[in-house]
Design a protein around this motif. Structure first.
Motif, PDB file in Angstrom:
ATOM      1  N   PRO A  12      52.013   4.508   6.135  1.00 39.45           N
ATOM      2  CA  PRO A  12      50.854   5.218   6.666  1.00 39.45           C
ATOM      3  C   PRO A  12      50.945   5.453   8.163  1.00 39.45           C
ATOM      4  CG  PRO A  12      50.188   3.255   5.457  1.00 39.45           C
ATOM      5  CD  PRO A  12      51.673   3.227   5.560  1.00 39.45           C
ATOM      6  N   SER A  13      51.672   4.624   8.849  1.00 39.69           N
ATOM      7  CA  SER A  13      51.857   4.859  10.271  1.00 39.69           C
ATOM      8  C   SER A  13      53.188   4.318  10.736  1.00 39.69           C
ATOM      9  CB  SER A  13      50.768   4.180  11.070  1.00 39.69           C
ATOM     10  OG  SER A  13      51.080   4.305  12.431  1.00 39.69           O
ATOM     11  N   GLU A  62      33.609  12.344   5.633  1.00 38.27           N
ATOM     12  CA  GLU A  62      33.633  12.539   7.081  1.00 38.27           C
ATOM     13  C   GLU A  62      33.284  11.249   7.837  1.00 38.27           C
ATOM     14  OE1 GLU A  62      31.429  15.931   8.446  1.00 38.27           O
ATOM     15  OE2 GLU A  62      31.871  15.472  10.553  1.00 38.27           O
ATOM     16  N   ILE A  63      32.218  10.582   7.399  1.00 33.61           N
ATOM     17  CA  ILE A  63      31.800   9.353   8.085  1.00 33.61           C
ATOM     18  C   ILE A  63      32.859   8.261   7.902  1.00 33.61           C
ATOM     19  CG2 ILE A  63      30.070   7.498   8.123  1.00 33.61           C
ATOM     20  CD1 ILE A  63      27.987   9.629   7.307  1.00 33.61           C
ATOM     21  N   HIS A  64      33.365   8.169   6.688  1.00 26.43           N
ATOM     22  CA  HIS A  64      34.359   7.142   6.369  1.00 26.43           C
ATOM     23  C   HIS A  64      35.606   7.307   7.251  1.00 26.43           C
ATOM     24  CE1 HIS A  64      36.040   4.710   2.692  1.00 26.43           C
ATOM     25  NE2 HIS A  64      36.132   4.048   3.808  1.00 26.43           N
ATOM     26  N   TYR A  65      36.015   8.561   7.406  1.00 29.47           N
ATOM     27  CA  TYR A  65      37.235   8.860   8.166  1.00 29.47           C
ATOM     28  C   TYR A  65      36.996   8.823   9.682  1.00 29.47           C
ATOM     29  CZ  TYR A  65      41.200  11.711   9.828  1.00 29.47           C
ATOM     30  OH  TYR A  65      42.291  12.183  10.508  1.00 29.47           O
ATOM     31  N   ASN A 115      44.767  -0.048   5.329  1.00 26.39           N
ATOM     32  CA  ASN A 115      44.191   0.182   4.003  1.00 26.39           C
ATOM     33  C   ASN A 115      43.648   1.605   3.863  1.00 26.39           C
ATOM     34  OD1 ASN A 115      44.774  -2.507   3.763  1.00 26.39           O
ATOM     35  ND2 ASN A 115      42.654  -3.219   3.740  1.00 26.39           N
ATOM     36  N   HIS A 116      42.924   2.054   4.896  1.00 24.00           N
ATOM     37  CA  HIS A 116      42.362   3.409   4.816  1.00 24.00           C
ATOM     38  C   HIS A 116      43.448   4.476   4.906  1.00 24.00           C
ATOM     39  CE1 HIS A 116      38.672   1.110   5.651  1.00 24.00           C
ATOM     40  NE2 HIS A 116      38.097   2.063   4.930  1.00 24.00           N
ATOM     41  N   SER A 117      44.503   4.218   5.684  1.00 27.43           N
ATOM     42  CA  SER A 117      45.609   5.180   5.767  1.00 27.43           C
ATOM     43  C   SER A 117      46.231   5.380   4.389  1.00 27.43           C
ATOM     44  CB  SER A 117      46.691   4.682   6.733  1.00 27.43           C
ATOM     45  OG  SER A 117      46.143   4.447   8.007  1.00 27.43           O
TER      46      SER A 117
END
Ligand code: MN3
Length: 243
Positions: free
Chosen positions: A43-44, A72-75, A122-124
């Motif tokens: 992811p990075s 949008e808010i989550h990201y 985790n989000h990536s």
């Protein structure tokens, strides 16, 4: 070719389909593929100064399953927040020059990095394995049948384990040391790379089961969110993450 002619050629190339710079186009394409591949496996790749990865779809692209405002808010708020706090924590702990995976695998991971580095990673992974309408390859189905008995059994276990996570956390599919796929869940922003994780392995799929991931559309119905999200998993990317 003098400068003037060179510029003329470049201009012609950019406006005319007949003199399309095929060599440039070809190299552009392969670069794009390479970029996608890096994004798929890690992811990075940034070292020490982590950036929010770009989404490959619009906020409303998954709206049947995840509403655009949640996306949008989550990201832009949650994920950005973890990213900023991770970078600040790495600076204050004097950690640089390592990939996020290496950082998360460290012994005695400081809590602030465990929480925010986990949140960043985790989000990536989560954004990367979502897509409007995903299908499984025959090879991946066979793997699921081998490891879980059937594709249905795999889906059921994934939903159940995610549904049972008490409070906030994640449900994971990992590839363990024996190359077998396994499903389990972690609390908060923990993940299977961390030494503190009950089970460790190579994460190939992570699903966010924090309320912020689904509450606007599903309220308390986490099971409905889990059932729906399994329809928008990019199974090809999940499969590609297997070593
Ligand atoms: Mn989240």
């Amino acid at each position: 070719m003098n400068k003037r002619n060179f510029l003329k050629q470049v201009m012609l190339a950019s406006v005319s389909a007949y003199v399309a710079p095929s060599v440039l186009l070809a190299s552009g394409k392969s670069e794009l593929k390479k970029e996608n591949l890096i994004k798929t496996f890690s992811p990075s790749t940034a070292l020490g100064d982590f950036k929010l990865p770009k989404l490959s779809y619009a906020y409303d692209a998954l709206k049947e399953t995840i509403d655009p405002l949640t996306m949008e808010i989550h990201y832009t708020k949650h994920h950005q927040g973890y990213t900023d706090k991770l970078n600040a924590a790495l600076k204050s702990h004097n950690i640089s020059g390592q990939t996020i995976e290496d950082i998360l695998r460290m012994d005695n991971l400081p809590t602030v990095i465990r929480n925010n580095g986990g949140g960043f990673y985790n989000h990536s992974l989560y954004w990367d394995v979502l897509t409007p309408g995903g299908t499984m390859s025959a090879t991946f189905k066979t793997k699921l049948i081998t490891d879980f008995g059937s594709v249905e059994a795999f889906i059921t276990e994934l939903s159940e384990v995610g549904g049972k996570r008490f409070g906030s956390g994640w449900v994971w599919v990992i590839e363990n040391a024996d190359k077998k796929l396994q499903i389990f869940s972690t609390p908060n922003q923990d993940n299977p790379l961390m030494k503190t994780s009950e089970i460790q392995g190579n994460p190939i799929l992570g699903i966010d089961v924090w309320e912020h991931a689904y509450y606007l559309k599903y309220q308390n119905k986490r099971t409905a969110y889990l059932k729906n999200i399994l329809n928008i998993i990019n199974w090809n990317k999940v499969e590609l993450r297997m070593v």
